[in-house]
Enzyme design. Structure first.
Site, mmCIF file in Angstrom:
data_model
loop_
_atom_site.group_PDB
_atom_site.id
_atom_site.type_symbol
_atom_site.label_atom_id
_atom_site.label_comp_id
_atom_site.label_asym_id
_atom_site.label_seq_id
_atom_site.Cartn_x
_atom_site.Cartn_y
_atom_site.Cartn_z
ATOM 1 N N LYS A 35 -0.466 -12.793 0.384
ATOM 2 C CA LYS A 35 -1.538 -11.945 0.796
ATOM 3 C C LYS A 35 -1.949 -10.658 0.116
ATOM 4 O O LYS A 35 -0.989 -10.316 -0.667
ATOM 5 C CB LYS A 35 -0.950 -11.606 2.421
ATOM 6 C CG LYS A 35 0.250 -10.813 2.362
ATOM 7 C CD LYS A 35 1.091 -11.001 3.758
ATOM 8 C CE LYS A 35 2.250 -9.952 3.918
ATOM 9 N NZ LYS A 35 3.143 -10.240 5.032
ATOM 10 N N ARG A 130 4.961 -8.318 17.508
ATOM 11 C CA ARG A 130 3.514 -8.113 16.834
ATOM 12 C C ARG A 130 2.697 -9.720 17.165
ATOM 13 O O ARG A 130 2.015 -9.735 18.078
ATOM 14 C CB ARG A 130 3.798 -7.987 15.429
ATOM 15 C CG ARG A 130 2.472 -7.639 14.572
ATOM 16 C CD ARG A 130 2.818 -7.274 13.034
ATOM 17 N NE ARG A 130 3.187 -8.296 12.575
ATOM 18 C CZ ARG A 130 3.475 -8.273 11.029
ATOM 19 N NH1 ARG A 130 3.372 -7.357 10.503
ATOM 20 N NH2 ARG A 130 4.032 -9.418 10.438
ATOM 21 N N TYR A 255 -4.144 21.906 -8.976
ATOM 22 C CA TYR A 255 -4.738 22.235 -7.662
ATOM 23 C C TYR A 255 -3.601 23.002 -6.783
ATOM 24 O O TYR A 255 -2.372 22.437 -6.465
ATOM 25 C CB TYR A 255 -5.266 21.024 -6.856
ATOM 26 C CG TYR A 255 -6.511 20.449 -7.404
ATOM 27 C CD1 TYR A 255 -7.535 21.366 -7.437
ATOM 28 C CD2 TYR A 255 -6.728 19.043 -7.908
ATOM 29 C CE1 TYR A 255 -8.761 20.908 -7.929
ATOM 30 C CE2 TYR A 255 -7.963 18.665 -8.175
ATOM 31 C CZ TYR A 255 -8.867 19.586 -8.453
ATOM 32 O OH TYR A 255 -10.096 18.943 -8.950
ATOM 33 N N MET A 303 -7.353 13.324 -8.539
ATOM 34 C CA MET A 303 -8.100 12.040 -8.332
ATOM 35 C C MET A 303 -8.146 11.067 -9.712
ATOM 36 O O MET A 303 -7.950 9.872 -9.498
ATOM 37 C CB MET A 303 -9.606 12.331 -7.991
ATOM 38 C CG MET A 303 -10.547 11.009 -8.031
ATOM 39 S SD MET A 303 -12.275 11.323 -7.413
ATOM 40 C CE MET A 303 -11.972 12.104 -5.717
HETATM 41 C C1 LIG Z 1 4.405 -10.641 4.665
HETATM 42 C C2 LIG Z 1 4.962 -11.659 5.255
HETATM 43 C C3 LIG Z 1 6.132 -12.418 4.655
HETATM 44 C C4 LIG Z 1 6.671 -11.963 3.391
HETATM 45 O O1 LIG Z 1 7.452 -10.675 3.628
HETATM 46 P P1 LIG Z 1 8.364 -10.270 2.344
HETATM 47 O O2 LIG Z 1 9.156 -8.946 2.901
HETATM 48 O O3 LIG Z 1 7.267 -9.769 1.157
HETATM 49 O O4 LIG Z 1 9.032 -11.222 1.794
HETATM 50 C C5 LIG Z 1 6.820 -13.407 5.464
HETATM 51 N N1 LIG Z 1 6.281 -13.996 6.583
HETATM 52 C C6 LIG Z 1 4.987 -13.329 7.289
HETATM 53 C C7 LIG Z 1 4.590 -13.624 8.303
HETATM 54 C C8 LIG Z 1 4.421 -12.434 6.547
HETATM 55 O O5 LIG Z 1 3.517 -11.624 7.192
#
Ligand SMILES: *Cc1c(COP(=O)(O)O)cnc(C)c1O
Length: 360
Positions: A35, A130, A255, A303
């Site tokens: 992802k 969640r 800055y 930046m």
């Molecule tokens: C992102 C995610 C993972 C992987 O998590 P890591 O800590 O990067 O290994 C696994 N399961 C779900 C549902 C996730 O959202």
């Protein structure tokens, strides 16, 4: 001429990290989580390098589409499933697995007459609060899914840990127990562990692990880098020194004039800044490597530029390579200075950073 800021992605490191995960999880299958554009390393690039994975995990239908368009034929799991009823036909067309975590998704499925098969993962909320169904509803939801002729009867069962990176936090043990109790009589492959689960909770390996961070050599364990855990960083972020200056004692750099030179000294300016994704919150003292030698930021990140205290790199000259993180400088160290985690930094590279690959 493009800017000097360069993210080098080490394809060999990705592959070796996957092999290291496999060593730890035995017969469990590995879902490589890609992802957020492969945690910022590049979705298609990572998926090609990790062609040995058993499946890929993505956050959205769009990422599944990108992987299919890149010719990836492997199983792909969309970790939050369909966002609306109309997504279902795309899931079926692209043969993407859908995680089903909410009553609304179940309702879309129950009124979907599309005859094409859909594979689903039933997600339980065992304490993170969640995504997921309440454990008490697991049996009923499972039965409703099993009753649908256009949903594959082989339904995988999953949950996600909230605090598996804290190896002494008993929330994870309670989540495992809640999951076991809720799914005891249900058929289907089981999946609990993320990266920290693989490292700290061997009882959670089950049938599938879902691993992101470790594949990129990233750690979320407080005080430990990916390298400390036996994994290799898959990204090196580097740029070049574009100025070397002498600055007198008592003068201030950058800055808001936050860094005061404690002596007459040499400073450097490197071509990278928060516009490239280097964290603006990294304070003076954050390490960088200049021509392989450890130096430190002096003053605010701007930046396009950072300013560097070159007292530890006396021979430094314009054109020298500056490494912001990577093999010899753990990104976790930079993240700790910047008040965040490694994932946040690798995910944050902006469009103007040039990505290159090496086989190493
Ligand atoms: C992102 C995610 C993972 C992987 O998590 P890591 O800590 O990067 O290994 C696994 N399961 C779900 C549902 C996730 O959202």
């Amino acid at each position: 001429m493009s800017r000097a800021a360069l993210a080098t992605i080490h394809l060999g490191a990705l592959r070796r990290n996957l092999a290291r995960v496999r060593e730890r999880v035995g017969a469990a299958k590995v879902m490589a989580v890609v992802k957020a554009d492969g945690y910022g390393h590049g979705l298609e690039r990572v998926a090609r390098a990790l062609s040995n994975a058993d499946a890929f995990g993505v956050a959205s239908l769009g990422d599944g589409l990108r992987l299919r368009a890149a010719g990836i034929g492997k199983r792909i799991v969309v970790l939050s499933g369909p966002d609306e009823a109309a997504d279902l036909s795309e899931f079926r067309r692209l043969q993407l697995d859908a995680v089903i975590h909410h009553e609304s998704q179940l309702a879309w499925l129950e009124s979907d007459r599309d005859p094409r098969n859909l594979r689903v993962w039933l997600k339980m909320d065992t304490g993170m609060h969640r995504l997921g169904f309440a454990p008490d509803d697991a049996r009923a939801v499972h039965a409703r899914l099993r009753a649908l002729p256009n949903v594959d009867s082989d339904i995988a069962l999953m949950t996600h840990f909230a605090a598996s990176d804290e190896f002494d936090n008993d929330l994870t043990a309670r989540q495992i127990a809640a999951f076991d109790a809720a799914t005891r009589d249900l058929q289907g492959a089981r999946s609990l562990a993320n990266s920290a689960g693989v490292l700290g909770w061997p009882q959670a390996k089950n049938d599938w692990v879902r691993v992101g961070g470790l594949l990129y050599g990233l750690s979320v364990i407080e005080g430990k880098s990916g390298t400390d855990l036996g994994f290799e960083p898959a990204m090196t972020l580097s740029t070049k020194l574009i100025a070397v200056n002498r600055v007198a004692r008592g003068e201030r750099v950058g800055y808001a004039a936050t860094f005061e030179c404690p002596q007459d000294m040499t400073t450097g300016v490197a071509a990278i800044g928060y516009g490239d994704g280097y964290p603006r919150s990294a304070p003076s003292g954050t390490p960088v490597l200049v021509d392989g030698k450890r130096a430190a930021l002096a003053g605010r990140v701007s930046m396009d530029l950072v300013t560097i205290d070159l007292r530890n790199a006396p021979g430094a000259k314009v054109g020298d390579r500056v490494v912001l993180w990577g093999r010899d400088l753990p990104v976790e160290e930079i993240a700790a200075r910047a008040g965040t985690i490694s994932y946040d930094l690798t995910c944050g590279m902006t469009k103007r950073v040039l990505f290159v690959e090496d086989e190493g």
